[in-house]
Design a protein around this motif. Structure first.
Motif, PDB file in Angstrom:
ATOM      1  N   ILE A  53       0.901  -1.205   0.081  1.00  0.00           N
ATOM      2  CA  ILE A  53       0.022  -0.118   0.024  1.00  0.00           C
ATOM      3  C   ILE A  53       0.878   1.194   0.075  1.00  0.00           C
ATOM      4  CG2 ILE A  53      -1.507   1.140   1.558  1.00  0.00           C
ATOM      5  CD1 ILE A  53      -2.660  -1.306   2.307  1.00  0.00           C
ATOM      6  N   GLU A  54       1.876   1.492   0.786  1.00  0.00           N
ATOM      7  CA  GLU A  54       2.817   2.564   0.989  1.00  0.00           C
ATOM      8  C   GLU A  54       3.391   2.906  -0.650  1.00  0.00           C
ATOM      9  OE1 GLU A  54       4.458   2.636   5.308  1.00  0.00           O
ATOM     10  OE2 GLU A  54       5.734   1.630   3.977  1.00  0.00           O
ATOM     11  N   PHE A  55       3.679   1.540  -1.158  1.00  0.00           N
ATOM     12  CA  PHE A  55       4.271   1.742  -2.538  1.00  0.00           C
ATOM     13  C   PHE A  55       3.422   2.522  -3.585  1.00  0.00           C
ATOM     14  CE2 PHE A  55       4.602   0.371  -6.916  1.00  0.00           C
ATOM     15  CZ  PHE A  55       5.805   0.749  -7.411  1.00  0.00           C
ATOM     16  N   CYS A  56       2.095   1.754  -3.476  1.00  0.00           N
ATOM     17  CA  CYS A  56       1.010   2.351  -4.548  1.00  0.00           C
ATOM     18  C   CYS A  56       0.779   3.688  -4.097  1.00  0.00           C
ATOM     19  CB  CYS A  56      -0.300   1.355  -4.369  1.00  0.00           C
ATOM     20  SG  CYS A  56      -0.079  -0.351  -4.840  1.00  0.00           S
ATOM     21  N   ILE A  57       0.748   4.154  -2.916  1.00  0.00           N
ATOM     22  CA  ILE A  57       0.382   5.519  -2.776  1.00  0.00           C
ATOM     23  C   ILE A  57       1.500   6.546  -2.836  1.00  0.00           C
ATOM     24  CG2 ILE A  57      -0.445   7.274  -0.790  1.00  0.00           C
ATOM     25  CD1 ILE A  57      -2.054   4.804   0.280  1.00  0.00           C
ATOM     26  N   GLY A  58       2.832   6.083  -2.152  1.00  0.00           N
ATOM     27  CA  GLY A  58       3.876   6.818  -2.342  1.00  0.00           C
ATOM     28  C   GLY A  58       4.719   7.127  -3.633  1.00  0.00           C
ATOM     29  N   PHE A  59       4.483   6.144  -4.293  1.00  0.00           N
ATOM     30  CA  PHE A  59       5.525   6.138  -5.534  1.00  0.00           C
ATOM     31  C   PHE A  59       4.944   7.036  -6.593  1.00  0.00           C
ATOM     32  CE2 PHE A  59       6.462   4.816  -9.983  1.00  0.00           C
ATOM     33  CZ  PHE A  59       7.736   4.677  -9.704  1.00  0.00           C
ATOM     34  N   PRO A  60       3.566   7.223  -6.985  1.00  0.00           N
ATOM     35  CA  PRO A  60       3.082   8.349  -7.934  1.00  0.00           C
ATOM     36  C   PRO A  60       3.673   9.696  -7.287  1.00  0.00           C
ATOM     37  CG  PRO A  60       1.479   6.395  -7.519  1.00  0.00           C
ATOM     38  CD  PRO A  60       2.513   6.428  -6.625  1.00  0.00           C
ATOM     39  N   GLY A  61       3.046   9.795  -6.164  1.00  0.00           N
ATOM     40  CA  GLY A  61       3.763  11.275  -5.554  1.00  0.00           C
ATOM     41  C   GLY A  61       4.701  11.671  -5.854  1.00  0.00           C
ATOM     42  N   ASN A  62       5.734  10.905  -5.018  1.00  0.00           N
ATOM     43  CA  ASN A  62       7.093  11.176  -5.463  1.00  0.00           C
ATOM     44  C   ASN A  62       7.610  11.398  -6.807  1.00  0.00           C
ATOM     45  OD1 ASN A  62       8.551  11.284  -2.547  1.00  0.00           O
ATOM     46  ND2 ASN A  62       7.098   9.768  -2.225  1.00  0.00           N
ATOM     47  N   LEU A  63       7.108  10.350  -7.577  1.00  0.00           N
ATOM     48  CA  LEU A  63       7.553  10.338  -9.054  1.00  0.00           C
ATOM     49  C   LEU A  63       6.869  11.821  -9.547  1.00  0.00           C
ATOM     50  CD1 LEU A  63       8.684   8.948 -11.680  1.00  0.00           C
ATOM     51  CD2 LEU A  63       6.444   8.140 -11.868  1.00  0.00           C
ATOM     52  N   LEU A  64       5.682  12.342  -9.462  1.00  0.00           N
ATOM     53  CA  LEU A  64       5.224  13.613  -9.965  1.00  0.00           C
ATOM     54  C   LEU A  64       6.295  14.666  -9.337  1.00  0.00           C
ATOM     55  CD1 LEU A  64       2.768  15.031 -11.195  1.00  0.00           C
ATOM     56  CD2 LEU A  64       1.890  14.934  -8.850  1.00  0.00           C
ATOM     57  N   VAL A  65       6.464  14.562  -8.261  1.00  0.00           N
ATOM     58  CA  VAL A  65       7.630  15.794  -7.718  1.00  0.00           C
ATOM     59  C   VAL A  65       8.812  15.551  -8.262  1.00  0.00           C
ATOM     60  CG1 VAL A  65       8.715  16.466  -5.692  1.00  0.00           C
ATOM     61  CG2 VAL A  65       6.491  15.893  -5.183  1.00  0.00           C
ATOM     62  N   VAL A  66       9.501  14.408  -8.477  1.00  0.00           N
ATOM     63  CA  VAL A  66      10.791  14.395  -9.318  1.00  0.00           C
ATOM     64  C   VAL A  66      10.654  15.055 -10.527  1.00  0.00           C
ATOM     65  CG1 VAL A  66      12.677  12.767 -10.140  1.00  0.00           C
ATOM     66  CG2 VAL A  66      11.570  12.751  -7.920  1.00  0.00           C
ATOM     67  N   LEU A  67       9.536  14.241 -11.470  1.00  0.00           N
ATOM     68  CA  LEU A  67       9.321  14.786 -12.944  1.00  0.00           C
ATOM     69  C   LEU A  67       9.218  16.288 -13.089  1.00  0.00           C
ATOM     70  CD1 LEU A  67       7.406  11.782 -14.300  1.00  0.00           C
ATOM     71  CD2 LEU A  67       9.981  12.216 -14.437  1.00  0.00           C
ATOM     72  N   GLY A  68       8.211  16.887 -12.051  1.00  0.00           N
ATOM     73  CA  GLY A  68       7.828  18.270 -12.018  1.00  0.00           C
ATOM     74  C   GLY A  68       9.092  19.087 -11.690  1.00  0.00           C
ATOM     75  N   TYR A  69      10.067  18.730 -10.922  1.00  0.00           N
ATOM     76  CA  TYR A  69      11.352  19.406 -10.561  1.00  0.00           C
ATOM     77  C   TYR A  69      12.128  19.464 -11.886  1.00  0.00           C
ATOM     78  CZ  TYR A  69      10.682  20.811  -5.627  1.00  0.00           C
ATOM     79  OH  TYR A  69      10.428  21.249  -4.581  1.00  0.00           O
ATOM     80  N   ILE A  70      12.147  18.390 -12.571  1.00  0.00           N
ATOM     81  CA  ILE A  70      13.279  18.187 -13.596  1.00  0.00           C
ATOM     82  C   ILE A  70      12.650  18.998 -14.881  1.00  0.00           C
ATOM     83  CG2 ILE A  70      14.031  16.740 -15.138  1.00  0.00           C
ATOM     84  CD1 ILE A  70      14.066  14.414 -13.259  1.00  0.00           C
ATOM     85  N   PHE A  71      11.269  18.850 -15.093  1.00  0.00           N
ATOM     86  CA  PHE A  71      10.761  19.521 -16.411  1.00  0.00           C
ATOM     87  C   PHE A  71       9.947  20.963 -16.246  1.00  0.00           C
ATOM     88  CE2 PHE A  71      10.975  15.013 -17.255  1.00  0.00           C
ATOM     89  CZ  PHE A  71      11.735  14.994 -18.295  1.00  0.00           C
TER      90      PHE A  71
ATOM     91  N   PHE B  49      14.516  18.183  -3.867  1.00  0.00           N
ATOM     92  CA  PHE B  49      14.576  17.303  -4.821  1.00  0.00           C
ATOM     93  C   PHE B  49      15.390  16.073  -4.211  1.00  0.00           C
ATOM     94  CE2 PHE B  49      17.129  15.705  -8.578  1.00  0.00           C
ATOM     95  CZ  PHE B  49      15.722  15.561  -9.281  1.00  0.00           C
ATOM     96  N   SER B  50      16.426  16.271  -3.728  1.00  0.00           N
ATOM     97  CA  SER B  50      16.989  15.091  -2.907  1.00  0.00           C
ATOM     98  C   SER B  50      16.243  14.200  -2.226  1.00  0.00           C
ATOM     99  CB  SER B  50      18.361  15.669  -2.247  1.00  0.00           C
ATOM    100  OG  SER B  50      19.370  16.518  -3.106  1.00  0.00           O
ATOM    101  N   LEU B  51      15.318  14.978  -1.262  1.00  0.00           N
ATOM    102  CA  LEU B  51      14.537  14.204  -0.586  1.00  0.00           C
ATOM    103  C   LEU B  51      13.644  13.303  -1.466  1.00  0.00           C
ATOM    104  CD1 LEU B  51      13.404  13.647   2.240  1.00  0.00           C
ATOM    105  CD2 LEU B  51      12.167  15.730   2.276  1.00  0.00           C
ATOM    106  N   ALA B  52      12.760  13.977  -2.361  1.00  0.00           N
ATOM    107  CA  ALA B  52      12.112  13.188  -3.191  1.00  0.00           C
ATOM    108  C   ALA B  52      12.769  12.045  -3.877  1.00  0.00           C
ATOM    109  CB  ALA B  52      11.500  13.918  -4.206  1.00  0.00           C
ATOM    110  N   VAL B  53      14.107  12.135  -4.458  1.00  0.00           N
ATOM    111  CA  VAL B  53      14.758  11.212  -5.060  1.00  0.00           C
ATOM    112  C   VAL B  53      14.939   9.877  -4.176  1.00  0.00           C
ATOM    113  CG1 VAL B  53      17.026  10.287  -6.043  1.00  0.00           C
ATOM    114  CG2 VAL B  53      16.030  12.629  -6.851  1.00  0.00           C
ATOM    115  N   SER B  54      15.406  10.255  -2.820  1.00  0.00           N
ATOM    116  CA  SER B  54      15.721   9.322  -1.901  1.00  0.00           C
ATOM    117  C   SER B  54      14.495   8.572  -1.762  1.00  0.00           C
ATOM    118  CB  SER B  54      15.971  10.077  -0.632  1.00  0.00           C
ATOM    119  OG  SER B  54      16.265   8.906   0.636  1.00  0.00           O
ATOM    120  N   ASP B  55      13.334   9.100  -1.470  1.00  0.00           N
ATOM    121  CA  ASP B  55      12.061   8.435  -1.096  1.00  0.00           C
ATOM    122  C   ASP B  55      11.690   7.753  -2.241  1.00  0.00           C
ATOM    123  OD1 ASP B  55      11.628   9.481   1.276  1.00  0.00           O
ATOM    124  OD2 ASP B  55      10.583  11.115   0.500  1.00  0.00           O
ATOM    125  N   LEU B  56      11.593   7.991  -3.709  1.00  0.00           N
ATOM    126  CA  LEU B  56      11.471   7.603  -4.913  1.00  0.00           C
ATOM    127  C   LEU B  56      12.147   5.947  -4.952  1.00  0.00           C
ATOM    128  CD1 LEU B  56       9.431   7.477  -7.269  1.00  0.00           C
ATOM    129  CD2 LEU B  56      11.483   8.575  -8.622  1.00  0.00           C
TER     130      LEU B  56
END
Length: 319
Positions: free
Chosen positions: A25-43, A56-63
């Motif tokens: 459950i943690e993966f299913c909820i947390g992965f999309p949110g952190n992926l969105l942040v990482v991609l948002g920061y990059i693009f 960004f470093s925190l989001a990468v670590s979590d992802l």
């Protein structure tokens, strides 16, 4: 004897029906949110400030950590039956690097907010992006140095168990002083950073009080950083404290096996097991801080979302 048998049965129940689904459950909820942040920061983010680098470093670590959860969920669903010792060591290593890098990066975020309130023109050296990159690199290095001794312990435990089971940190065997290492890790990786979060929360509150008195009005624009930093401190206190206390008690009870009854030892293990998924809930909650902390990032993300919605609506219109 029947009570002792029931005590041992709970281990399998918790692993199969608690740890496995909880991590999933943690993966299913947390992965999309952190992926969105990482991609948002990059693009989406055209200009990065020091706070963006820490977040960004925190989001990468979590992802990266969240990517290990499907395997952990599979392991616990299958009685920790091991197919790849290397994957076991890597998973556990990433898990603990994330555990201690997350709170450390949040300390730097809180430091950045404190300095920004005190030096709103960003003329302080620690508010420069180049300085943030140096601090980030040193933080990754420090956390990896803290966690690296665990590799030898994990390899020794796997070898002694014929490479068949992937144990959690507190269950590893074969080290002379595991409690000393765990206590040191608790102090350096958790207690000191938590104190840092509390200190910066207090300092921000003092600055706001001084500004309110000087300006004779409420400084609403700076209230949010205080709430965010204080909320981060509260989150880590609530999620990390049970895990660290019970991990050390679990290791200590393993060293005192002859003086404790089986069900007492198992009860400690069960409480420790219950605390573990909660310690990693920060990876699910952290994306909330990214949206609260950065107005620019939130505005860019919402603008992109509205643009995509309008584009889809135009595509659906009849020609």
């Amino acid at each position: 004897m029947e009570d002792e048998f029931n005590c041992t049965l709970i281990d399998d129940i918790l692993e199969r029906h608690y740890l496995s689904p909880f991590y999933g459950i943690e993966f299913c909820i947390g992965f999309p949110g952190n992926l969105l942040v990482v991609l948002g920061y990059i693009f989406l983010l055209p200009k990065w400030q020091s706070c963006n680098i820490y977040l960004f470093s925190l989001a990468v670590s979590d992802l990266v950590f969240l990517c290990t959860l499907p395997r952990l969920s599979y392991l616990y669903a299958n009685n920790q039956a091991l197919s790849s010792p290397f994957a076991c060591v890597l998973n556990r290593y990433i898990l603990h690097v994330n555990l201690y890098s997350s709170i450390l990066f949040m300390v730097w975020v809180s430091m950045d907010r404190f300095l920004l309130i005190k030096y709103p023109t960003r003329n302080h050296p620690l508010l420069k992006p180049r300085t943030a990159l140096v601090v980030t690199g040193l933080s990754w290095l420090a956390v990896n140095v803290e966690v690296s001794p665990m590799i030898a312990l994990m390899v020794h435990d796997l070898k002694s168990g014929n490479w068949s089971r992937c144990q959690d940190f507190a269950s590893l065997k074969g080290w002379d002083h595991p409690l000393g290492y765990s206590l040191g890790l608790t102090l350096s990786g958790y207690i000191l950073p938590l104190l840092g979060l509390c200190v910066f929360s207090y300092q921000i509150a003092l600055l706001l009080r001084v500004q309110e008195r000087a300006m004779q009005r409420k400084t609403k624009s700076f209230k949010r950083p205080l709430r965010v930093v204080a909320s981060a401190a509260a989150m880590f206190l609530v999620l990390y404290s049970p895990y660290h206390v019970l991990r050390n008690v679990r290791i200590a009870s393993g060293q005192l096996q002859s003086g404790l009854q089986l069900c007492t030892r198992k009860g400690i293990v069960h409480l420790y097991t219950l605390s573990r998924p909660f310690a990693f809930l920060h990876s699910v909650i952290n994306p909330v801080f990214y949206f609260l902390m950065g107005d620019k990032f939130r505005e860019l993300l919402m603008a992109k979302f509205r643009k995509l919605v309008r584009k889809k609506e135009r595509q659906g219109e009849p020609v």
